[in-house]
Design a protein around this motif. Structure first.
Motif, PDB file in Angstrom:
ATOM      1  N   CYS A 159      39.941   5.551  17.874  1.00 53.83           N
ATOM      2  CA  CYS A 159      39.204   4.323  18.143  1.00 53.83           C
ATOM      3  C   CYS A 159      37.743   4.657  18.451  1.00 53.83           C
ATOM      4  O   CYS A 159      37.442   5.632  19.141  1.00 53.83           O
ATOM      5  N   GLY A 160      36.843   3.839  17.952  1.00 54.97           N
ATOM      6  CA  GLY A 160      35.425   4.061  18.172  1.00 54.97           C
ATOM      7  C   GLY A 160      34.744   4.789  17.042  1.00 54.97           C
ATOM      8  O   GLY A 160      33.512   4.827  16.981  1.00 54.97           O
ATOM      9  N   LEU A 161      35.523   5.389  16.126  1.00 62.27           N
ATOM     10  CA  LEU A 161      34.913   6.045  14.971  1.00 62.27           C
ATOM     11  C   LEU A 161      34.402   4.980  13.999  1.00 62.27           C
ATOM     12  O   LEU A 161      35.158   4.121  13.549  1.00 62.27           O
ATOM     13  N   LEU A 162      33.127   5.027  13.690  1.00 63.51           N
ATOM     14  CA  LEU A 162      32.535   4.105  12.734  1.00 63.51           C
ATOM     15  C   LEU A 162      32.599   4.705  11.327  1.00 63.51           C
ATOM     16  O   LEU A 162      32.747   5.921  11.171  1.00 63.51           O
ATOM     17  N   PRO A 163      32.478   3.873  10.281  1.00 66.41           N
ATOM     18  CA  PRO A 163      32.462   4.435   8.926  1.00 66.41           C
ATOM     19  C   PRO A 163      31.448   5.557   8.734  1.00 66.41           C
ATOM     20  O   PRO A 163      31.785   6.567   8.102  1.00 66.41           O
ATOM     21  N   PRO A 164      30.217   5.460   9.272  1.00 64.48           N
ATOM     22  CA  PRO A 164      29.296   6.598   9.120  1.00 64.48           C
ATOM     23  C   PRO A 164      29.811   7.874   9.793  1.00 64.48           C
ATOM     24  O   PRO A 164      29.571   8.979   9.296  1.00 64.48           O
ATOM     25  N   ASP A 165      30.527   7.713  10.932  1.00 63.56           N
ATOM     26  CA  ASP A 165      31.106   8.882  11.592  1.00 63.56           C
ATOM     27  C   ASP A 165      32.145   9.547  10.702  1.00 63.56           C
ATOM     28  O   ASP A 165      32.193  10.774  10.566  1.00 63.56           O
ATOM     29  N   LEU A 166      33.001   8.717  10.093  1.00 61.17           N
ATOM     30  CA  LEU A 166      34.040   9.260   9.217  1.00 61.17           C
ATOM     31  C   LEU A 166      33.404   9.956   8.019  1.00 61.17           C
ATOM     32  O   LEU A 166      33.833  11.050   7.636  1.00 61.17           O
ATOM     33  N   MET A 167      32.377   9.347   7.434  1.00 58.16           N
ATOM     34  CA  MET A 167      31.717   9.963   6.285  1.00 58.16           C
ATOM     35  C   MET A 167      31.102  11.307   6.669  1.00 58.16           C
ATOM     36  O   MET A 167      31.130  12.267   5.890  1.00 58.16           O
ATOM     37  N   ASP A 168      30.547  11.384   7.864  1.00 59.33           N
ATOM     38  CA  ASP A 168      29.970  12.643   8.329  1.00 59.33           C
ATOM     39  C   ASP A 168      31.046  13.721   8.444  1.00 59.33           C
ATOM     40  O   ASP A 168      30.855  14.861   8.025  1.00 59.33           O
ATOM     41  N   ILE A 169      32.200  13.340   9.011  1.00 58.11           N
ATOM     42  CA  ILE A 169      33.309  14.291   9.163  1.00 58.11           C
ATOM     43  C   ILE A 169      33.833  14.726   7.797  1.00 58.11           C
ATOM     44  O   ILE A 169      34.071  15.919   7.543  1.00 58.11           O
ATOM     45  N   ILE A 170      34.013  13.750   6.894  1.00 56.24           N
ATOM     46  CA  ILE A 170      34.504  14.060   5.546  1.00 56.24           C
ATOM     47  C   ILE A 170      33.579  15.051   4.855  1.00 56.24           C
ATOM     48  O   ILE A 170      34.018  16.028   4.233  1.00 56.24           O
ATOM     49  N   THR A 171      32.267  14.822   4.985  1.00 57.29           N
ATOM     50  CA  THR A 171      31.292  15.663   4.284  1.00 57.29           C
ATOM     51  C   THR A 171      31.198  17.049   4.901  1.00 57.29           C
ATOM     52  O   THR A 171      31.198  18.069   4.187  1.00 57.29           O
ATOM     53  N   ARG A 172      31.135  17.118   6.217  1.00 63.04           N
ATOM     54  CA  ARG A 172      30.974  18.403   6.899  1.00 63.04           C
ATOM     55  C   ARG A 172      32.146  19.332   6.641  1.00 63.04           C
ATOM     56  O   ARG A 172      31.990  20.552   6.523  1.00 63.04           O
ATOM     57  N   HIS A 173      33.338  18.760   6.560  1.00 64.35           N
ATOM     58  CA  HIS A 173      34.535  19.589   6.411  1.00 64.35           C
ATOM     59  C   HIS A 173      35.101  19.563   4.993  1.00 64.35           C
ATOM     60  O   HIS A 173      36.213  20.039   4.767  1.00 64.35           O
ATOM     61  N   ARG A 174      34.342  19.004   4.072  1.00 64.86           N
ATOM     62  CA  ARG A 174      34.728  19.000   2.663  1.00 64.86           C
ATOM     63  C   ARG A 174      36.135  18.433   2.445  1.00 64.86           C
ATOM     64  O   ARG A 174      36.988  19.055   1.808  1.00 64.86           O
ATOM     65  N   LEU A 175      36.346  17.270   3.005  1.00 63.58           N
ATOM     66  CA  LEU A 175      37.657  16.631   2.912  1.00 63.58           C
ATOM     67  C   LEU A 175      37.730  15.616   1.772  1.00 63.58           C
ATOM     68  O   LEU A 175      38.779  15.023   1.546  1.00 63.58           O
ATOM     69  N   HIS A 176      36.634  15.398   1.085  1.00 61.59           N
ATOM     70  CA  HIS A 176      36.602  14.366   0.064  1.00 61.59           C
ATOM     71  C   HIS A 176      37.326  14.815  -1.202  1.00 61.59           C
ATOM     72  O   HIS A 176      37.613  16.003  -1.398  1.00 61.59           O
ATOM     73  N   PHE A 177      37.593  13.841  -2.060  1.00 64.71           N
ATOM     74  CA  PHE A 177      38.254  14.123  -3.334  1.00 64.71           C
ATOM     75  C   PHE A 177      37.302  14.888  -4.238  1.00 64.71           C
ATOM     76  O   PHE A 177      36.128  14.538  -4.385  1.00 64.71           O
ATOM     77  N   ASP A 178      37.799  15.955  -4.842  1.00 61.71           N
ATOM     78  CA  ASP A 178      37.003  16.810  -5.726  1.00 61.71           C
ATOM     79  C   ASP A 178      37.321  16.434  -7.174  1.00 61.71           C
ATOM     80  O   ASP A 178      38.432  16.687  -7.661  1.00 61.71           O
ATOM     81  N   SER A 179      36.360  15.828  -7.857  1.00 63.55           N
ATOM     82  CA  SER A 179      36.616  15.365  -9.223  1.00 63.55           C
ATOM     83  C   SER A 179      36.770  16.521 -10.210  1.00 63.55           C
ATOM     84  O   SER A 179      37.326  16.331 -11.302  1.00 63.55           O
ATOM     85  N   SER A 180      36.300  17.721  -9.847  1.00 64.70           N
ATOM     86  CA  SER A 180      36.434  18.857 -10.764  1.00 64.70           C
ATOM     87  C   SER A 180      37.859  19.410 -10.759  1.00 64.70           C
ATOM     88  O   SER A 180      38.413  19.757 -11.802  1.00 64.70           O
ATOM     89  N   THR A 181      38.477  19.496  -9.584  1.00 62.85           N
ATOM     90  CA  THR A 181      39.856  19.988  -9.486  1.00 62.85           C
ATOM     91  C   THR A 181      40.865  18.845  -9.472  1.00 62.85           C
ATOM     92  O   THR A 181      42.056  19.065  -9.596  1.00 62.85           O
ATOM     93  N   LYS A 182      40.349  17.613  -9.267  1.00 67.14           N
ATOM     94  CA  LYS A 182      41.197  16.421  -9.159  1.00 67.14           C
ATOM     95  C   LYS A 182      42.221  16.583  -8.037  1.00 67.14           C
ATOM     96  O   LYS A 182      43.397  16.226  -8.177  1.00 67.14           O
ATOM     97  N   THR A 183      41.767  17.157  -6.944  1.00 65.45           N
ATOM     98  CA  THR A 183      42.569  17.270  -5.723  1.00 65.45           C
ATOM     99  C   THR A 183      41.701  16.839  -4.536  1.00 65.45           C
ATOM    100  O   THR A 183      40.472  16.804  -4.641  1.00 65.45           O
TER     101      THR A 183
END
Length: 519
Positions: free
Chosen positions: A434-458
């Motif tokens: 609770c309290g995590l805003l969308p920009p916070d989540l995007m920061d976490i996703i980017t810093r830890h490379r958690l996003h979907f990788d279109s090159s490996t499709k994973t």
């Protein structure tokens, strides 16, 4: 000329869809305007028990990926405005399409109404918004999609003059608990013994006694409101404390057990549940027991031409007091019974198509080990969902992001020869989120490379981001090249979020989490 009744007018409008391509809901190169109304036109009394249910409108945001077709235009309507960062997140997933090009073909509209009414009702109550939607869509080149089709969506379709790609509301009965049982019986598909629909407590008591008499060894029964969502309308009646009750006393003893039912929805009571029986009706059904019990499902598609197609199979992840609440899913279903699911699912689809059903449908099952069966599992059909469901958006994301194909001969989904698997959930929910805003989540996703990788499709695709700050709730689909990889990706996301949401004051700098790299 005598005006046609609304249902006949609606069906006449829908017949325009038959002139479209056979796979209108799949990605193609046709030039269409798509109106997305992610309205949950479900009994609101049940829906409000789901934390953050208003944000479930975001589950169909995976439809934005269809803007990868440079000719597609989309109008997406929500109750409350979407955070721009959430919209940008999906548009950035589009392969080979400039962000600005996709954004120019997307019109976002909102009712600015956070009440518990259905989104479709909110739109109908706003004639200026209706006029704006109508002006944005090209005649004969538009269609409308929704989560489920009711009289509200029918009226919206008629007033806009836009055909709805969904079943006519007069077929809703076949997606109810009692209607499902009739379809299973007509198709000869194994399903638990149960009762016809009851509309009073007295009538329900009669049906419970009759089901128990036919099944003297039964230990538990499930009481289901005829219209339920994600198991929230289910309650379990435990017969074990009263197994020795003489037949002539069972009715009174069962009635005394009602206040002690195991309700699957949080905070539900017998006083409230019993009032809903007269509104929705209820059935009683034998509870399938088993030390190792699975909850697989089948997803199918009925084209505007009436052709039934296999979409996918899943093993559902259930929770709640008695394992009745939908939490997430794994794709594909276990290979030992996935082809049997397809056979049963197609049988259901053929019957639904003959009744005029259209677009997506799902069939939920219970599977238990049974050495007497060729595949080693006993499979029992539980209910039909004549709508989109919790497995719709994960599979749609997989399909649109990887551009792969489902092979019905094996039940696998392959992209360039590589099998794909995923673990998905709508219910990664923890108080510390609770309290995590969308920009916070995007920061976490980017810093830890958690996003979907279109090159490996994973990687992971996130949804329900709007529910994160208030409810600490998030949805995600973690895609891998094996179940082990998909589960590892999912667990990594959860571990990172847990770490990032530790109690940290502004005066205490946050220690970085070591990066976890995937080959």
């Amino acid at each position: 000329m005598i005006p046609l009744p609304s249902t006949e007018q609606f069906r006449a409008l829908q017949r325009q869809l038959r002139d479209y391509v056979d796979n209108i809901d799949m990605f193609d190169q046709d030039d269409f305007d798509i109106l997305v109304i992610p309205s949950f036109s479900i009994d609101q009394d049940q829906l409000i028990k789901v934390p953050g249910f208003l944000h479930y409108e975001e589950r169909l945001l995976c439809s934005l990926i269809r803007l990868r077709n440079p000719q597609t235009r989309m109008i997406y309507v929500t109750a409350q405005p979407l955070a721009p960062m959430i919209v940008d997140y999906y548009l950035q997933l589009l392969p080979g399409i400039p962000f600005s090009h996709a954004r120019d073909r997307l019109l976002l509209l909102s009712t600015h109404d956070a009440s518990h009414k259905s989104l479709s009702q909110k739109i109908l109550e706003r004639p200026r918004l209706m006029n704006r939607i109508q002006k944005a869509m090209r005649p004969e080149k538009s269609y409308m999609v929704c989560f489920n089709s009711t009289a509200l969506e029918q009226e919206l379709s008629l007033q806009l003059g836009v055909p709805l790609l969904a079943s006519c509301p007069d077929l809703l009965y076949w997606g109810s608990k009692s209607g499902s049982r009739e379809i299973f019986a007509a198709a000869g598909i194994p399903h638990p013994d149960g009762s016809p629909l009851a509309w009073t407590i007295e009538g329900l008591l009669d049906q419970i006694v009759a089901v128990w008499a036919r099944n003297p060894d039964v230990l538990r029964l499930v009481i289901k409101l005829n219209e339920g969502f994600s198991g929230e309308g289910n309650a379990v009646l435990d017969l074990r404390p009263i197994l020795d009750c003489p037949m002539e006393q069972r009715r009174g003893v069962i009635a005394a057990q009602f206040p002690r039912l195991s309700f699957q929805a949080q905070g539900e009571t017998w006083a409230h549940f019993s009032q809903r029986i007269s509104d929705l009706g209820a059935i009683a059904e034998v509870f399938i027991e088993g030390d190792e019990k699975r909850s697989p499902s089948f997803q199918g598609y009925i084209t505007p031409a009436g052709t039934v197609k296999i979409l996918s199979t899943h093993d559902q992840i259930l929770g709640g007091p008695d394992g009745q609440i939908y939490l997430g899913c794994r794709f594909p279903a276990d290979e030992r019974y996935r082809l049997a699911l397809q056979t049963f699912g197609l049988q259901v689809g053929e019957l639904l198509a003959k009744k005029g059903a259209l677009e997506r449908y799902g069939v939920d099952f219970i599977a238990t080990p049974d050495p007497s069966k060729p595949h080693g599992w006993g499979i029992y059909a539980i209910e039909i969902n004549l709508r989109k469901g919790g497995t719709t958006h994960p599979f749609m994301a997989l399909q649109l992001l990887t551009n792969g194909l489902y092979n019905p001969d094996t039940g696998h989904f392959c992209t360039q020869g590589q099998e794909k698997y995923y673990v998905a959930s709508d219910n990664l929910q923890k108080p510390q989120y609770c309290g995590l805003l969308p920009p916070d989540l995007m920061d976490i996703i980017t810093r830890h490379r958690l996003h979907f990788d279109s090159s490996t499709k994973t990687g992971t695709i996130f949804h329900l981001m709007g529910a994160l700050s208030e409810f600490g709730k998030l949805g995600l689909t973690s895609i891998g090249n094996s179940f082990a990889e998909a589960e590892a990706i999912y667990q990594e996301v959860e571990a990172v979020l847990d770490f990032e949401t530790q109690q940290i004051t502004p005066q205490t700098p946050q220690a970085p989490l070591p990066m976890t790299w995937r080959s």
